[in-house]
Design a protein around this motif. Structure first.
Motif: not given
Length: 602
Positions: A149, A177, A257-258
Protein backbone atom coordinates in the motif's frame (compact mmCIF):
# COMPACT_ATOMS: atom_id res chain seq x y z
CA UNK A 1 -12.65 15.66 -34.87
CA UNK A 2 -15.40 16.37 -32.33
CA UNK A 3 -14.02 17.20 -28.95
CA UNK A 4 -14.64 14.64 -26.21
CA UNK A 5 -13.94 16.23 -22.87
CA UNK A 6 -12.79 14.59 -19.70
CA UNK A 7 -15.51 13.00 -17.59
CA UNK A 8 -16.79 15.36 -14.92
CA UNK A 9 -15.96 13.10 -11.95
CA UNK A 10 -12.27 13.57 -12.54
CA UNK A 11 -12.57 17.29 -12.03
CA UNK A 12 -14.29 17.25 -8.67
CA UNK A 13 -12.12 18.57 -5.88
CA UNK A 14 -12.97 15.44 -3.92
CA UNK A 15 -11.54 13.08 -6.55
CA UNK A 16 -8.24 14.87 -7.02
CA UNK A 17 -5.75 16.24 -4.56
CA UNK A 18 -4.14 18.38 -7.28
CA UNK A 19 -4.40 22.14 -6.64
CA UNK A 20 -3.81 25.02 -9.02
CA UNK A 21 -2.08 26.82 -6.19
CA UNK A 22 0.86 24.47 -6.68
CA UNK A 23 1.68 26.27 -9.93
CA UNK A 24 2.44 30.04 -9.60
CA UNK A 25 1.04 32.48 -12.14
CA UNK A 26 3.27 32.91 -15.25
CA UNK A 27 3.32 36.71 -14.70
CA UNK A 28 5.39 36.17 -11.58
CA UNK A 29 8.24 34.97 -13.81
CA UNK A 30 7.90 37.81 -16.27
CA UNK A 31 6.53 35.71 -19.09
CA UNK A 32 4.93 37.61 -21.90
CA UNK A 33 1.38 36.77 -23.04
CA UNK A 34 2.72 35.61 -26.40
CA UNK A 35 4.68 32.86 -24.82
CA UNK A 36 3.06 29.54 -23.75
CA UNK A 37 1.35 29.81 -20.41
CA UNK A 38 2.65 27.92 -17.45
CA UNK A 39 -0.20 25.40 -17.64
CA UNK A 40 0.56 24.83 -21.33
CA UNK A 41 4.20 24.26 -20.49
CA UNK A 42 3.25 21.76 -17.84
CA UNK A 43 0.88 20.04 -20.28
CA UNK A 44 3.57 19.90 -22.97
CA UNK A 45 6.02 18.31 -20.56
CA UNK A 46 3.40 15.80 -19.36
CA UNK A 47 2.44 14.87 -22.95
CA UNK A 48 6.09 14.50 -23.91
CA UNK A 49 6.55 11.86 -21.19
CA UNK A 50 3.15 10.15 -21.24
CA UNK A 51 2.33 9.90 -24.95
CA UNK A 52 5.12 7.48 -26.00
CA UNK A 53 4.31 5.11 -23.13
CA UNK A 54 0.53 5.20 -23.68
CA UNK A 55 0.79 4.79 -27.47
CA UNK A 56 3.25 1.93 -27.05
CA UNK A 57 0.55 -0.02 -25.22
CA UNK A 58 -2.38 1.07 -27.37
CA UNK A 59 -4.24 -2.22 -27.91
CA UNK A 60 -5.82 -0.96 -31.16
CA UNK A 61 -2.70 0.26 -32.97
CA UNK A 62 -0.05 -2.14 -31.74
CA UNK A 63 -0.35 -5.86 -32.47
CA UNK A 64 2.12 -6.81 -29.77
CA UNK A 65 0.30 -4.66 -27.23
CA UNK A 66 -2.95 -6.35 -28.15
CA UNK A 67 -1.72 -9.85 -27.32
CA UNK A 68 0.54 -9.19 -24.34
CA UNK A 69 0.00 -8.00 -20.81
CA UNK A 70 1.75 -4.88 -19.60
CA UNK A 71 1.70 -5.96 -15.94
CA UNK A 72 2.89 -9.46 -16.82
CA UNK A 73 5.66 -8.43 -19.20
CA UNK A 74 7.26 -5.58 -17.29
CA UNK A 75 6.00 -4.58 -13.86
CA UNK A 76 8.33 -1.55 -13.68
CA UNK A 77 6.93 -0.27 -16.95
CA UNK A 78 3.40 -0.97 -15.70
CA UNK A 79 3.92 1.17 -12.63
CA UNK A 80 5.44 3.92 -14.86
CA UNK A 81 2.37 3.66 -17.10
CA UNK A 82 0.07 4.25 -14.13
CA UNK A 83 2.24 7.14 -12.94
CA UNK A 84 2.10 8.84 -16.36
CA UNK A 85 -1.68 8.39 -16.57
CA UNK A 86 -2.11 9.91 -13.12
CA UNK A 87 0.13 12.84 -14.07
CA UNK A 88 -1.83 13.29 -17.28
CA UNK A 89 -5.06 13.38 -15.29
CA UNK A 90 -3.67 16.02 -12.93
CA UNK A 91 -2.46 18.17 -15.83
CA UNK A 92 -5.84 17.98 -17.52
CA UNK A 93 -7.53 18.93 -14.28
CA UNK A 94 -5.29 21.97 -14.00
CA UNK A 95 -5.55 23.03 -17.65
CA UNK A 96 -9.31 22.77 -17.98
CA UNK A 97 -9.76 25.53 -15.40
CA UNK A 98 -7.71 27.90 -17.58
CA UNK A 99 -8.56 26.98 -21.15
CA UNK A 100 -11.22 24.35 -21.73
CA UNK A 101 -10.83 24.67 -25.53
CA UNK A 102 -7.14 23.92 -25.58
CA UNK A 103 -5.97 21.63 -28.38
CA UNK A 104 -3.60 20.09 -25.88
CA UNK A 105 -6.57 19.17 -23.71
CA UNK A 106 -8.21 17.38 -26.62
CA UNK A 107 -5.00 15.51 -27.27
CA UNK A 108 -4.76 14.57 -23.58
CA UNK A 109 -8.34 13.36 -23.63
CA UNK A 110 -7.59 11.06 -26.57
CA UNK A 111 -4.58 9.68 -24.75
CA UNK A 112 -6.63 9.20 -21.60
CA UNK A 113 -9.20 7.17 -23.52
CA UNK A 114 -6.47 4.96 -24.97
CA UNK A 115 -4.92 4.52 -21.53
CA UNK A 116 -8.26 3.55 -20.01
CA UNK A 117 -8.84 0.95 -22.72
CA UNK A 118 -5.40 -0.43 -21.90
CA UNK A 119 -6.16 -0.53 -18.20
CA UNK A 120 -9.56 -2.14 -18.80
CA UNK A 121 -7.76 -4.86 -20.72
CA UNK A 122 -5.14 -5.26 -18.01
CA UNK A 123 -7.79 -5.36 -15.28
CA UNK A 124 -9.68 -8.07 -17.15
CA UNK A 125 -6.53 -10.09 -17.83
CA UNK A 126 -5.32 -10.01 -14.24
CA UNK A 127 -8.73 -11.10 -12.95
CA UNK A 128 -9.03 -13.84 -15.57
CA UNK A 129 -5.47 -15.18 -15.54
CA UNK A 130 -5.20 -15.20 -11.75
CA UNK A 131 -8.44 -17.01 -10.91
CA UNK A 132 -6.43 -19.69 -9.09
CA UNK A 133 -4.41 -17.11 -7.14
CA UNK A 134 -7.47 -15.00 -6.38
CA UNK A 135 -9.72 -17.86 -5.35
CA UNK A 136 -11.55 -17.06 -2.09
CA UNK A 137 -9.54 -19.61 -0.12
CA UNK A 138 -6.23 -17.98 -1.03
CA UNK A 139 -7.55 -14.49 -0.42
CA UNK A 140 -9.26 -15.31 2.89
CA UNK A 141 -6.00 -16.53 4.40
CA UNK A 142 -4.39 -13.13 4.06
CA UNK A 143 -5.18 -9.83 5.71
CA UNK A 144 -7.42 -7.35 4.00
CA UNK A 145 -4.53 -4.88 4.10
CA UNK A 146 -1.70 -5.30 1.67
CA UNK A 147 2.02 -5.00 2.11
CA UNK A 148 2.10 -2.97 -1.09
CA UNK A 149 0.00 0.00 0.00
CA UNK A 150 2.72 2.50 0.84
CA UNK A 151 4.71 4.41 -1.75
CA UNK A 152 7.87 3.10 -0.16
CA UNK A 153 6.72 -0.45 -0.82
CA UNK A 154 5.63 0.49 -4.34
CA UNK A 155 9.08 1.79 -5.13
CA UNK A 156 10.53 -1.39 -3.76
CA UNK A 157 8.34 -3.45 -6.09
CA UNK A 158 9.29 -1.30 -9.05
CA UNK A 159 13.01 -1.39 -8.40
CA UNK A 160 13.45 -4.99 -7.30
CA UNK A 161 12.89 -8.15 -9.28
CA UNK A 162 10.26 -10.43 -7.83
CA UNK A 163 11.52 -13.66 -6.39
CA UNK A 164 9.89 -17.00 -7.13
CA UNK A 165 8.56 -17.29 -3.62
CA UNK A 166 6.53 -14.07 -3.63
CA UNK A 167 2.84 -14.48 -3.06
CA UNK A 168 1.11 -14.43 -6.44
CA UNK A 169 -2.25 -13.50 -4.93
CA UNK A 170 -0.70 -10.51 -3.15
CA UNK A 171 0.87 -9.30 -6.38
CA UNK A 172 -2.37 -9.67 -8.33
CA UNK A 173 -4.32 -7.88 -5.60
CA UNK A 174 -1.81 -5.02 -5.54
CA UNK A 175 -2.01 -4.63 -9.33
CA UNK A 176 -5.81 -4.70 -9.33
CA UNK A 177 -5.92 -2.08 -6.61
CA UNK A 178 -3.53 0.19 -8.52
CA UNK A 179 -5.56 -0.06 -11.73
CA UNK A 180 -8.89 0.42 -9.92
CA UNK A 181 -7.66 3.55 -8.14
CA UNK A 182 -6.39 4.99 -11.41
CA UNK A 183 -9.58 4.25 -13.37
CA UNK A 184 -11.93 5.46 -10.63
CA UNK A 185 -10.03 8.70 -10.06
CA UNK A 186 -10.06 9.27 -13.84
CA UNK A 187 -13.83 8.91 -14.04
CA UNK A 188 -13.92 5.35 -15.41
CA UNK A 189 -15.38 3.63 -12.36
CA UNK A 190 -18.32 2.18 -14.31
CA UNK A 191 -16.08 0.28 -16.74
CA UNK A 192 -13.85 -0.97 -13.95
CA UNK A 193 -16.71 -2.19 -11.78
CA UNK A 194 -18.46 -3.88 -14.69
CA UNK A 195 -15.44 -6.07 -15.45
CA UNK A 196 -14.89 -6.88 -11.78
CA UNK A 197 -18.51 -7.80 -11.12
CA UNK A 198 -18.83 -10.10 -14.13
CA UNK A 199 -15.68 -12.11 -13.38
CA UNK A 200 -15.95 -12.29 -9.61
CA UNK A 201 -19.66 -13.11 -9.61
CA UNK A 202 -18.97 -16.06 -11.88
CA UNK A 203 -16.43 -17.29 -9.31
CA UNK A 204 -18.89 -16.94 -6.43
CA UNK A 205 -21.64 -18.64 -8.43
CA UNK A 206 -19.27 -21.47 -9.27
CA UNK A 207 -18.34 -21.76 -5.59
CA UNK A 208 -22.01 -21.99 -4.59
CA UNK A 209 -22.56 -24.68 -7.22
CA UNK A 210 -19.53 -26.68 -6.11
CA UNK A 211 -20.79 -26.56 -2.52
CA UNK A 212 -23.95 -28.29 -3.71
CA UNK A 213 -26.21 -25.36 -2.84
CA UNK A 214 -29.31 -25.08 -5.01
CA UNK A 215 -32.21 -22.65 -5.09
CA UNK A 216 -34.97 -24.98 -3.90
CA UNK A 217 -38.55 -23.85 -3.93
CA UNK A 218 -40.74 -24.42 -0.88
CA UNK A 219 -42.84 -26.97 -2.79
CA UNK A 220 -39.72 -28.87 -3.85
CA UNK A 221 -38.55 -29.24 -0.25
CA UNK A 222 -42.07 -30.18 0.86
CA UNK A 223 -42.05 -33.12 -1.58
CA UNK A 224 -38.70 -34.49 -0.35
CA UNK A 225 -38.78 -37.46 1.99
CA UNK A 226 -36.79 -37.04 5.18
CA UNK A 227 -33.84 -39.24 4.13
CA UNK A 228 -33.23 -37.10 1.04
CA UNK A 229 -33.75 -33.87 2.95
CA UNK A 230 -31.38 -35.01 5.69
CA UNK A 231 -28.66 -35.52 3.08
CA UNK A 232 -29.31 -31.98 1.85
CA UNK A 233 -29.04 -30.67 5.40
CA UNK A 234 -25.74 -32.50 5.95
CA UNK A 235 -24.43 -30.95 2.74
CA UNK A 236 -25.63 -27.51 3.88
CA UNK A 237 -23.85 -27.89 7.22
CA UNK A 238 -20.55 -28.44 5.40
CA UNK A 239 -21.32 -25.71 2.89
CA UNK A 240 -22.12 -22.97 5.41
CA UNK A 241 -18.68 -23.30 7.02
CA UNK A 242 -16.86 -22.98 3.71
CA UNK A 243 -19.18 -20.31 2.32
CA UNK A 244 -18.89 -17.98 5.31
CA UNK A 245 -15.27 -18.48 6.31
CA UNK A 246 -13.81 -18.83 2.82
CA UNK A 247 -16.08 -17.90 -0.09
CA UNK A 248 -17.82 -14.74 1.12
CA UNK A 249 -15.04 -13.75 3.50
CA UNK A 250 -12.48 -14.02 0.69
CA UNK A 251 -14.64 -11.94 -1.65
CA UNK A 252 -15.15 -9.26 0.98
CA UNK A 253 -11.41 -9.06 1.63
CA UNK A 254 -10.67 -8.80 -2.09
CA UNK A 255 -13.34 -6.12 -2.63
CA UNK A 256 -12.14 -4.12 0.37
CA UNK A 257 -8.58 -4.28 -0.90
CA UNK A 258 -9.08 -3.55 -4.61
CA UNK A 259 -11.57 -0.72 -4.02
CA UNK A 260 -10.07 0.68 -0.82
CA UNK A 261 -10.21 4.18 -2.30
CA UNK A 262 -13.97 4.11 -2.93
CA UNK A 263 -16.51 3.01 -0.32
CA UNK A 264 -19.36 3.10 -2.82
CA UNK A 265 -17.45 0.88 -5.25
CA UNK A 266 -16.61 -1.61 -2.51
CA UNK A 267 -20.23 -1.88 -1.48
CA UNK A 268 -21.62 -2.02 -5.00
CA UNK A 269 -19.24 -4.78 -6.09
CA UNK A 270 -19.55 -6.99 -3.03
CA UNK A 271 -23.31 -6.68 -2.90
CA UNK A 272 -23.82 -7.63 -6.53
CA UNK A 273 -21.26 -10.44 -6.41
CA UNK A 274 -22.36 -12.15 -3.19
CA UNK A 275 -25.99 -11.29 -2.47
CA UNK A 276 -27.68 -13.93 -4.64
CA UNK A 277 -25.50 -16.81 -3.42
CA UNK A 278 -25.78 -15.72 0.22
CA UNK A 279 -29.57 -15.60 0.02
CA UNK A 280 -29.63 -19.16 -1.37
CA UNK A 281 -27.41 -20.26 1.51
CA UNK A 282 -29.34 -18.65 4.36
CA UNK A 283 -32.86 -19.18 3.00
CA UNK A 284 -32.46 -22.98 2.97
CA UNK A 285 -32.98 -23.54 6.75
CA UNK A 286 -36.14 -21.44 6.76
CA UNK A 287 -37.55 -23.40 3.82
CA UNK A 288 -36.77 -26.67 5.59
CA UNK A 289 -38.59 -25.51 8.72
CA UNK A 290 -41.61 -24.20 6.83
CA UNK A 291 -42.09 -27.38 4.87
CA UNK A 292 -41.18 -30.15 7.34
CA UNK A 293 -43.41 -31.78 9.92
CA UNK A 294 -42.21 -30.96 13.42
CA UNK A 295 -40.89 -34.10 15.06
CA UNK A 296 -38.43 -34.95 17.87
CA UNK A 297 -36.62 -37.27 15.43
CA UNK A 298 -35.58 -34.30 13.26
CA UNK A 299 -34.55 -32.08 16.14
CA UNK A 300 -30.83 -32.80 16.04
CA UNK A 301 -30.46 -31.78 12.39
CA UNK A 302 -32.36 -28.60 13.15
CA UNK A 303 -30.03 -27.90 16.08
CA UNK A 304 -27.08 -28.49 13.75
CA UNK A 305 -28.44 -25.88 11.33
CA UNK A 306 -29.04 -23.45 14.20
CA UNK A 307 -25.43 -24.01 15.30
CA UNK A 308 -24.25 -23.50 11.71
CA UNK A 309 -25.68 -19.98 11.67
CA UNK A 310 -25.16 -18.93 15.29
CA UNK A 311 -21.52 -20.08 15.42
CA UNK A 312 -20.75 -18.00 12.33
CA UNK A 313 -22.91 -15.01 13.22
CA UNK A 314 -19.96 -12.69 14.07
CA UNK A 315 -18.48 -13.37 10.62
CA UNK A 316 -21.87 -12.99 8.92
CA UNK A 317 -22.42 -9.68 10.69
CA UNK A 318 -18.99 -8.43 9.68
CA UNK A 319 -18.92 -9.68 6.09
CA UNK A 320 -22.41 -8.43 5.19
CA UNK A 321 -22.13 -5.08 7.01
CA UNK A 322 -23.07 -2.91 4.02
CA UNK A 323 -26.55 -1.40 3.88
CA UNK A 324 -27.09 -3.07 0.51
CA UNK A 325 -26.44 -6.52 2.04
CA UNK A 326 -28.65 -5.99 5.09
CA UNK A 327 -31.22 -8.34 3.53
CA UNK A 328 -28.66 -11.17 3.76
CA UNK A 329 -28.25 -10.67 7.50
CA UNK A 330 -32.00 -10.35 7.84
CA UNK A 331 -32.51 -13.68 6.07
CA UNK A 332 -29.90 -15.41 8.24
CA UNK A 333 -31.56 -14.01 11.36
CA UNK A 334 -35.02 -15.05 10.15
CA UNK A 335 -33.79 -18.60 9.60
CA UNK A 336 -32.24 -18.57 13.08
CA UNK A 337 -35.54 -17.48 14.65
CA UNK A 338 -37.52 -20.11 12.72
CA UNK A 339 -35.06 -22.82 13.75
CA UNK A 340 -35.38 -21.79 17.40
CA UNK A 341 -39.17 -21.95 17.17
CA UNK A 342 -38.95 -25.42 15.66
CA UNK A 343 -36.68 -26.59 18.48
CA UNK A 344 -39.06 -25.37 21.19
CA UNK A 345 -42.01 -27.06 19.47
CA UNK A 346 -40.09 -30.32 18.98
CA UNK A 347 -39.10 -30.38 22.67
CA UNK A 348 -42.75 -29.98 23.63
CA UNK A 349 -43.58 -32.85 21.26
CA UNK A 350 -40.92 -34.97 22.95
CA UNK A 351 -42.45 -34.29 26.36
CA UNK A 352 -45.93 -35.03 25.04
CA UNK A 353 -44.80 -38.29 23.44
CA UNK A 354 -43.30 -39.43 26.74
CA UNK A 355 -46.46 -38.53 28.66
CA UNK A 356 -48.72 -40.32 26.16
CA UNK A 357 -46.76 -43.59 26.22
CA UNK A 358 -49.39 -46.15 27.19
CA UNK A 359 -47.97 -49.71 27.16
CA UNK A 360 -49.10 -51.69 30.22
CA UNK A 361 -46.96 -54.78 29.74
CA UNK A 362 -44.44 -55.09 32.60
CA UNK A 363 -40.78 -55.51 31.65
CA UNK A 364 -39.59 -59.09 32.16
CA UNK A 365 -37.38 -59.53 35.20
CA UNK A 366 -38.15 -56.02 36.47
CA UNK A 367 -35.42 -54.78 34.14
CA UNK A 368 -34.87 -51.45 32.40
CA UNK A 369 -37.85 -50.18 30.43
CA UNK A 370 -37.14 -49.27 26.80
CA UNK A 371 -38.88 -45.92 27.45
CA UNK A 372 -36.14 -45.15 30.00
CA UNK A 373 -33.47 -46.09 27.48
CA UNK A 374 -35.03 -44.05 24.67
CA UNK A 375 -35.64 -40.94 26.76
CA UNK A 376 -32.22 -40.94 28.40
CA UNK A 377 -30.37 -41.61 25.17
CA UNK A 378 -32.29 -38.75 23.53
CA UNK A 379 -31.57 -36.42 26.42
CA UNK A 380 -27.89 -37.37 26.50
CA UNK A 381 -27.57 -36.24 22.89
CA UNK A 382 -29.60 -33.11 23.61
CA UNK A 383 -27.15 -32.25 26.39
CA UNK A 384 -24.38 -32.02 23.79
CA UNK A 385 -26.24 -28.99 22.41
CA UNK A 386 -26.56 -27.37 25.84
CA UNK A 387 -25.01 -24.03 24.78
CA UNK A 388 -27.36 -23.69 21.82
CA UNK A 389 -30.36 -24.88 23.83
CA UNK A 390 -29.55 -22.38 26.57
CA UNK A 391 -29.94 -19.59 24.01
CA UNK A 392 -33.11 -21.04 22.53
CA UNK A 393 -34.78 -21.73 25.89
CA UNK A 394 -33.61 -18.56 27.63
CA UNK A 395 -36.93 -16.76 27.18
CA UNK A 396 -39.24 -19.73 27.72
CA UNK A 397 -41.61 -19.86 30.67
CA UNK A 398 -40.28 -22.33 33.29
CA UNK A 399 -42.51 -25.01 34.85
CA UNK A 400 -44.49 -23.99 37.92
CA UNK A 401 -42.34 -24.34 41.04
CA UNK A 402 -44.85 -26.60 42.79
CA UNK A 403 -44.63 -29.05 39.86
CA UNK A 404 -40.96 -29.81 40.57
CA UNK A 405 -40.79 -31.87 43.78
CA UNK A 406 -37.84 -30.87 45.92
CA UNK A 407 -37.46 -34.51 46.95
CA UNK A 408 -36.39 -35.37 43.39
CA UNK A 409 -34.33 -32.36 42.34
CA UNK A 410 -31.32 -31.13 44.23
CA UNK A 411 -30.62 -27.90 42.37
CA UNK A 412 -31.58 -24.53 43.74
CA UNK A 413 -34.47 -22.65 42.19
CA UNK A 414 -34.87 -19.91 44.73
CA UNK A 415 -36.01 -16.46 43.66
CA UNK A 416 -32.59 -14.95 44.36
CA UNK A 417 -30.71 -17.61 42.36
CA UNK A 418 -33.08 -19.27 39.88
CA UNK A 419 -31.94 -22.36 37.99
CA UNK A 420 -31.25 -21.86 34.26
CA UNK A 421 -34.18 -22.49 31.93
CA UNK A 422 -32.40 -25.42 30.29
CA UNK A 423 -31.82 -27.09 33.69
CA UNK A 424 -35.48 -26.74 34.59
CA UNK A 425 -36.49 -28.10 31.18
CA UNK A 426 -34.30 -31.20 31.47
CA UNK A 427 -35.36 -31.76 35.07
CA UNK A 428 -38.97 -31.57 33.95
CA UNK A 429 -38.36 -34.18 31.20
CA UNK A 430 -36.92 -36.61 33.74
CA UNK A 431 -39.75 -35.92 36.16
CA UNK A 432 -42.22 -36.85 33.39
CA UNK A 433 -40.24 -40.04 32.82
CA UNK A 434 -40.19 -40.90 36.54
CA UNK A 435 -43.94 -40.42 36.75
CA UNK A 436 -44.40 -42.83 33.85
CA UNK A 437 -42.07 -45.35 35.52
CA UNK A 438 -44.04 -45.15 38.75
CA UNK A 439 -47.11 -46.07 36.74
CA UNK A 440 -45.32 -48.98 35.05
CA UNK A 441 -44.14 -50.29 38.44
CA UNK A 442 -47.75 -50.76 39.54
CA UNK A 443 -48.27 -53.43 36.85
CA UNK A 444 -46.16 -55.99 38.78
CA UNK A 445 -48.15 -58.38 40.97
CA UNK A 446 -45.20 -58.79 43.34
CA UNK A 447 -44.50 -55.45 45.00
CA UNK A 448 -40.84 -56.37 45.53
CA UNK A 449 -40.49 -56.51 41.73
CA UNK A 450 -41.98 -53.01 41.52
CA UNK A 451 -39.23 -51.63 43.75
CA UNK A 452 -36.51 -53.53 41.90
CA UNK A 453 -37.90 -52.15 38.62
CA UNK A 454 -37.71 -48.59 39.97
CA UNK A 455 -34.19 -49.15 41.34
CA UNK A 456 -33.07 -50.55 37.98
CA UNK A 457 -34.47 -47.66 35.96
CA UNK A 458 -33.25 -44.95 38.31
CA UNK A 459 -29.81 -46.49 38.23
CA UNK A 460 -29.86 -46.31 34.42
CA UNK A 461 -30.90 -42.65 34.63
CA UNK A 462 -28.06 -41.89 37.05
CA UNK A 463 -25.46 -43.72 34.95
CA UNK A 464 -26.53 -42.04 31.69
CA UNK A 465 -26.54 -38.67 33.40
CA UNK A 466 -23.14 -39.06 35.06
CA UNK A 467 -21.50 -40.30 31.83
CA UNK A 468 -22.82 -37.49 29.62
CA UNK A 469 -23.07 -33.70 29.61
CA UNK A 470 -26.33 -34.07 31.53
CA UNK A 471 -24.30 -34.06 34.74
CA UNK A 472 -23.28 -30.44 34.11
CA UNK A 473 -26.89 -29.40 33.58
CA UNK A 474 -28.51 -31.29 36.46
CA UNK A 475 -25.64 -31.20 38.92
CA UNK A 476 -24.13 -33.58 41.44
CA UNK A 477 -26.66 -32.70 44.11
CA UNK A 478 -29.37 -33.92 41.80
CA UNK A 479 -27.46 -37.17 41.19
CA UNK A 480 -27.02 -37.61 44.94
CA UNK A 481 -30.78 -37.28 45.42
CA UNK A 482 -31.41 -40.05 42.91
CA UNK A 483 -28.73 -42.24 44.48
CA UNK A 484 -30.61 -41.97 47.76
CA UNK A 485 -33.80 -42.98 46.00
CA UNK A 486 -32.07 -46.01 44.50
CA UNK A 487 -30.87 -47.10 47.94
CA UNK A 488 -34.41 -46.72 49.27
CA UNK A 489 -35.95 -48.74 46.43
CA UNK A 490 -33.27 -51.44 46.80
CA UNK A 491 -33.92 -51.64 50.53
CA UNK A 492 -37.67 -51.97 49.94
CA UNK A 493 -37.05 -54.70 47.36
CA UNK A 494 -34.89 -56.61 49.82
CA UNK A 495 -37.36 -56.19 52.64
CA UNK A 496 -40.37 -57.32 50.62
CA UNK A 497 -38.63 -60.01 48.63
CA UNK A 498 -36.28 -61.58 51.18
CA UNK A 499 -37.39 -60.70 54.73
CA UNK A 500 -39.41 -63.93 55.07
CA UNK A 501 -36.27 -65.91 54.27
CA UNK A 502 -34.19 -63.85 56.68
CA UNK A 503 -36.82 -64.16 59.41
CA UNK A 504 -36.97 -67.96 58.99
CA UNK A 505 -33.63 -68.21 60.81
CA UNK A 506 -33.46 -67.69 64.60
CA UNK A 507 -32.24 -64.30 65.70
CA UNK A 508 -29.75 -66.17 67.90
CA UNK A 509 -28.53 -69.08 65.74
CA UNK A 510 -26.39 -70.54 68.57
CA UNK A 511 -29.29 -70.85 71.00
CA UNK A 512 -29.88 -74.52 71.97
CA UNK A 513 -33.24 -75.81 70.73
CA UNK A 514 -34.82 -79.26 70.43
CA UNK A 515 -34.12 -81.52 67.44
CA UNK A 516 -37.69 -81.07 66.28
CA UNK A 517 -37.28 -77.34 66.30
CA UNK A 518 -33.97 -77.64 64.43
CA UNK A 519 -35.62 -79.84 61.82
CA UNK A 520 -38.48 -77.36 61.44
CA UNK A 521 -36.06 -74.45 60.96
CA UNK A 522 -34.08 -76.30 58.28
CA UNK A 523 -37.16 -77.47 56.39
CA UNK A 524 -38.77 -74.04 56.54
CA UNK A 525 -35.57 -72.32 55.40
CA UNK A 526 -35.08 -74.83 52.57
CA UNK A 527 -38.51 -74.14 51.19
CA UNK A 528 -38.50 -70.38 51.54
CA UNK A 529 -34.91 -69.92 50.31
CA UNK A 530 -35.39 -72.21 47.31
CA UNK A 531 -38.62 -70.47 46.32
CA UNK A 532 -37.07 -67.04 46.71
CA UNK A 533 -34.00 -67.99 44.67
CA UNK A 534 -36.08 -69.47 41.87
CA UNK A 535 -38.36 -66.46 41.81
CA UNK A 536 -35.69 -63.77 42.00
CA UNK A 537 -33.24 -65.51 39.69
CA UNK A 538 -35.60 -64.43 36.92
CA UNK A 539 -34.91 -60.80 37.79
CA UNK A 540 -32.41 -58.80 35.79
CA UNK A 541 -30.12 -56.14 37.20
CA UNK A 542 -27.99 -54.99 34.29
CA UNK A 543 -25.85 -52.57 36.26
CA UNK A 544 -23.08 -54.62 37.88
CA UNK A 545 -22.60 -52.21 40.79
CA UNK A 546 -26.28 -52.20 41.69
CA UNK A 547 -26.45 -55.98 41.29
CA UNK A 548 -23.41 -56.53 43.52
CA UNK A 549 -24.70 -54.08 46.15
CA UNK A 550 -28.11 -55.78 46.42
CA UNK A 551 -26.64 -59.28 46.50
CA UNK A 552 -24.06 -58.27 49.08
CA UNK A 553 -26.76 -56.80 51.32
CA UNK A 554 -28.90 -59.97 51.08
CA UNK A 555 -25.87 -62.16 51.71
CA UNK A 556 -24.93 -60.23 54.83
CA UNK A 557 -28.33 -60.91 56.32
CA UNK A 558 -28.68 -64.60 55.31
CA UNK A 559 -25.31 -66.32 54.77
CA UNK A 560 -23.59 -65.68 58.16
CA UNK A 561 -26.73 -66.48 60.15
CA UNK A 562 -27.34 -69.70 58.20
CA UNK A 563 -23.69 -70.75 58.45
CA UNK A 564 -23.71 -70.27 62.20
CA UNK A 565 -27.00 -72.14 62.60
CA UNK A 566 -25.70 -74.91 60.33
CA UNK A 567 -22.42 -75.30 62.21
CA UNK A 568 -24.19 -75.53 65.60
CA UNK A 569 -27.22 -77.69 64.70
CA UNK A 570 -26.37 -79.81 61.66
CA UNK A 571 -24.86 -82.58 63.87
CA UNK A 572 -28.22 -82.94 65.62
CA UNK A 573 -29.73 -84.10 62.33
CA UNK A 574 -27.05 -86.59 61.27
CA UNK A 575 -28.95 -89.56 62.70
CA UNK A 576 -32.09 -88.47 60.87
CA UNK A 577 -33.01 -90.99 58.15
CA UNK A 578 -34.20 -88.11 55.88
CA UNK A 579 -31.10 -85.97 56.41
CA UNK A 580 -30.80 -84.95 52.81
CA UNK A 581 -34.38 -83.70 52.82
CA UNK A 582 -33.90 -81.84 56.07
CA UNK A 583 -30.59 -80.14 55.22
CA UNK A 584 -30.60 -79.30 51.52
CA UNK A 585 -28.02 -76.52 51.52
CA UNK A 586 -24.51 -76.28 52.88
CA UNK A 587 -23.42 -72.72 53.74
CA UNK A 588 -21.41 -72.59 50.50
CA UNK A 589 -24.51 -73.56 48.53
CA UNK A 590 -26.44 -70.65 50.00
CA UNK A 591 -23.73 -68.19 48.97
CA UNK A 592 -23.50 -69.67 45.46
CA UNK A 593 -27.25 -69.49 44.96
CA UNK A 594 -27.26 -65.85 46.01
CA UNK A 595 -24.32 -65.07 43.73
CA UNK A 596 -26.30 -66.43 40.77
CA UNK A 597 -29.13 -63.94 41.21
CA UNK A 598 -30.15 -61.24 38.71
CA UNK A 599 -28.93 -62.84 35.50
CA UNK A 600 -32.46 -63.56 34.31
CA UNK A 601 -32.15 -67.37 34.39
CA UNK A 602 -33.09 -70.01 36.98
Amino acid sequence: MPRKWIRNPCFSTKSSSFSTSLFPSPSRFGLSPSRPSFSESVMDKTLEMAEPMIMKWNPESNTLANVTSLFHENRKEAWDFIKYVNNLHKSMHFSVTENSNSEQLVRCQMLMQIAMKRLEKEFYQILSMNRAHLDPESVSTRSSTSDYDDEEDNDKIVNESLSEVEDASSIAMADLKLIAECMISSGYAKECLKIYKIIRKSIVDEGIYRLGLEKFSASHIHKMNWDVLELRIKNWLNAVKVAVKTLFNGERILCDHVFASSDSSRESCFSEISKEGAMILFRFPENVIKNSKKSPDKLFRVLDMYTGISDHWPEIDSIFSFDSTASVKSQALTSLVRLGEYVRTALNEFESTTQKYSSKSPVAGAGIHHLTIDVMNYMSILADYSNILSDILADTTPPEKHSLPASLFGFSDAEESPAPAITLKFAWFILVLLCKLNGKAEHYKDISFSYLFLANNLQYIVVRTSTSNLKYLLGYEWLSKLDSKIELFSSNYERLGWSHVINSLPKNPTLRISPEQVKEVFINFNSLFDQACRKHSLCIVADSKLSDDIKASIKRKIAPAYREFYNVHSTTMRNNRNLRYVIKFAPEDVEHRLSDLFFGTV
